[in-house]
Write an enzyme that holds these catalytic residues in place. Structure first.
Site, PDB file in Angstrom:
ATOM      1  N   GLN A 153       0.808  -1.220   0.000  1.00 17.77           N
ATOM      2  CA  GLN A 153       0.000   0.000   0.000  1.00 17.77           C
ATOM      3  C   GLN A 153       0.842   1.271   0.000  1.00 17.77           C
ATOM      4  OE1 GLN A 153      -2.504  -1.775   3.355  1.00 17.77           O
ATOM      5  NE2 GLN A 153      -3.897  -0.340   2.388  1.00 17.77           N
ATOM      6  N   GLU A 177      -3.985  -9.587   9.753  1.00 16.33           N
ATOM      7  CA  GLU A 177      -5.413  -9.776   9.495  1.00 16.33           C
ATOM      8  C   GLU A 177      -5.770 -11.067   8.771  1.00 16.33           C
ATOM      9  OE1 GLU A 177      -7.310  -6.346   7.848  1.00 16.33           O
ATOM     10  OE2 GLU A 177      -7.103  -5.254   9.719  1.00 16.33           O
ATOM     11  N   GLU A 202      -3.583  -1.077  14.469  1.00 17.18           N
ATOM     12  CA  GLU A 202      -4.252  -0.190  13.508  1.00 17.18           C
ATOM     13  C   GLU A 202      -5.539   0.339  14.121  1.00 17.18           C
ATOM     14  OE1 GLU A 202      -5.097  -1.482   9.470  1.00 17.18           O
ATOM     15  OE2 GLU A 202      -3.222  -2.629   9.406  1.00 17.18           O
TER      16      GLU A 202
HETATM   17  C1  NOJ Z   1      -6.607  -3.072   7.631  1.00 18.22           C
HETATM   18  C2  NOJ Z   1      -5.488  -3.460   6.751  1.00 18.22           C
HETATM   19  O1  NOJ Z   1      -4.444  -4.036   7.477  1.00 18.22           O
HETATM   20  C3  NOJ Z   1      -4.976  -2.343   5.894  1.00 18.22           C
HETATM   21  O2  NOJ Z   1      -4.220  -2.919   4.896  1.00 18.22           O
HETATM   22  C4  NOJ Z   1      -6.144  -1.543   5.399  1.00 18.22           C
HETATM   23  O3  NOJ Z   1      -5.825  -0.641   4.409  1.00 18.22           O
HETATM   24  C5  NOJ Z   1      -6.809  -0.867   6.578  1.00 18.22           C
HETATM   25  N1  NOJ Z   1      -7.303  -1.892   7.445  1.00 18.22           N
HETATM   26  C6  NOJ Z   1      -7.941   0.061   6.244  1.00 18.22           C
HETATM   27  O4  NOJ Z   1      -8.953  -0.646   5.609  1.00 18.22           O
END
Ligand code: NOJ
Length: 466
Positions: A18, A159, A373
């Site tokens: 990302q 995740e 996160e």
């Molecule tokens: C969780 C993920 O780990 C990440 O890659 C994602 O962009 C964010 N949440 C936001 O959706």
């Protein structure tokens, strides 16, 4: 005003695919996302935030804005372009340079080994449904432990539930399969076994530092007091939350989890295979996790649902378009008076408190927790270099308050990583869903601190949630 501990980590989070861009540069091997996005034709992961070249600037911004921890991932296919076999030295060198920059600026790197980006060759052979991928992941992890001795905090996966559900239940991640509950459960289990094997290797070899896993944990609440809604919430929670916590901390699945799996599989004519040897590894690992990383943005209200599965993923920010009804589980609904973002993510900060207290009670040997996160996707408005993102600050404040309350109630939370450090590429939204403390102009790659960056700096400096 509530406070956070003196030694607390105020971090920022990113992920390789990302942030880095450069998906075809530096000897990097392909991942399934490259082709998936090209076929979709909506957006690509290039240039993303060009972290591949901009990392000195981003790490300097961390220091300047009180961000003392940086969560990032290693792109497996930068190290092993094919998933196994030959090492790409250019990729190895890149991460050494990033870690050296962190060291120079006094920013602690927290490194994830897999963040949705299995190398394409392995992905095409079934990803984690194929046990060969588990073996390849274990070898790649061990290579990293031997090579990157400057890293002290490792996470195996990012995740596992979204990997399994987005790939095989909702179809929004490659390979884009829908409503296959058997593959969803198999993928969850196989990734948890691979996690356990890596933990055991890390501990048996006494590698320095700490290791854990990052789970997305979004607790489920019944939409009403009816028994049917309570049961639907139980099923949804068992598959997406309890399954992972049981696997991580018990090394087996509790009776509640097994009962839910049975019911879900019967309704969907689904099956899976758990091997005895898997539980030997998982049980051994279950008391060896140094920490749990929690990604937490929202929770869900669930009501009973009788029909066929139907979903619509809101990947555009058109509020109110989400549909989530899964046969044999339930329907996720909005709740009067509970706010949500443009992407229909429910803002319910009490959910974070409840979750932390639940882990403390049900898995008392959790050791310690990092919120790896939390943050708010928002359509930021850019006016002459100024970005006033008050709704994001409001969101962060209420979640940090709940976190502080959980710490006061005795939960051992040692840090918080705001998603995301700078604006990054979003898997199913591309570039209009922004989360960053730093606004990125994706054409010029210039960074602009948002109002929230100044706010976060103050919170970090004063340890006070203002
Ligand atoms: C969780 C993920 O780990 C990440 O890659 C994602 O962009 C964010 N949440 C936001 O959706």
């Amino acid at each position: 005003m509530l406070r956070l501990p003196e030694d607390f980590i105020f971090g920022g989070a990113t992920a390789a695919y990302q942030a880095e861009g450069a998906t075809k540069k530096g000897g990097k091997g392909p991942v399934a996302w490259d082709e998936f996005l090209e076929k979709q034709g909506r957006f690509l992961a290039d240039p993303a935030s060009d972290f591949y070249h901009q990392y000195p600037q981003d790490i300097a911004l961390c220091k300047k804005f009180g961000v003392n921890g940086l969560r990032l991932s290693i792109a497996w296919s930068r190290i092993f372009p094919d998933g196994t076999g030959e090492v790409n030295q250019e990729g190895v060198d890149f991460y050494h340079k990033v870690f050296a920059e962190c060291e120079k600026e006094g920013v602690l790197p927290f490194v994830t080994l897999h963040h949705f980006d299995t190398p394409k060759r392995l992905f095409d052979q079934g990803d984690f449904l194929n046990r060969d991928t588990m073996d390849a992941f274990v070898s790649y992890a061990q290579f990293c432990f031997e090579e990157f001795t400057e890293v002290r905090y490792w996470s195996t996966f990012n995740e596992i539930y979204p990997v399994a559900s987005n790939q095989y239940l909702l179809g929004v991640f490659p390979p884009g399969i829908r409503f296959n509950l058997g593959s969803t459960i198999q993928c969850l289990h196989n990734m948890m076994v691979a996690h356990a094997r890596v933990i055991n290797i890390f501990k048996d070899n006494k590698y320095p530092g700490e290791i854990g896993v990052v789970h997305s944990l979004e607790p489920k609440y019944p939409a009403s007091d009816s028994e049917e809604d309570k049961h639907a919430a139980f099923l949804d929670d068992a598959l997406s939350v309890r399954f992972l916590l049981d696997a991580t901390y018990l090394g087996h699945y509790s009776d509640e989890t097994m009962q839910a799996l049975k019911e879900i599989c019967e309704a969907n004519d689904a099956s899976y295979t758990f091997l005895d040897e898997d539980f030997t590894e998982m049980e051994k690992a279950s008391h060896r996790n140094d920490y749990l990383g929690i990604n937490h943005y929202q929770c869900h209200f669930v009501k009973a649902y009788d029909g066929e599965s139907q979903v619509h993923h809101n990947g555009t920010g058109d509020k109110g378009t989400s549909v989530y009804k899964i046969k044999g589980i339930g329907e996720r609904v909005y709740k009067e008076g509970v706010p949500r973002t443009d992407w229909d993510w429910i803002i319910y900060p009490e959910g974070m408190y409840d979750l932390l207290l639940r882990i403390q009670k049900e898995y008392p040997h959790y050791n310690k927790i990092y919120i790896t996160e939390n943050g708010m996707g928002y359509k930021d408005e850019f006016e002459d270099g100024i970005i006033m993102d008050k709704p994001r600050i409001d969101y962060l404040r209420v979640y940090l308050n709940e976190l502080s309350k959980a710490i006061s109630a005795g939960v051992n939370v040692k840090g918080y990583f705001l998603w995301s450090l700078m604006d990054v590429f979003s898997w199913s939204n591309g570039y209009n869903k922004r989360y960053g403390l730093f606004y990125v102009d994706f054409e010029t790659q210039k960074r602009y601190p948002k109002e929230s960056a100044y706010w976060y700096k103050l919170v970090s400096e004063t340890k006070t949630i203002i």
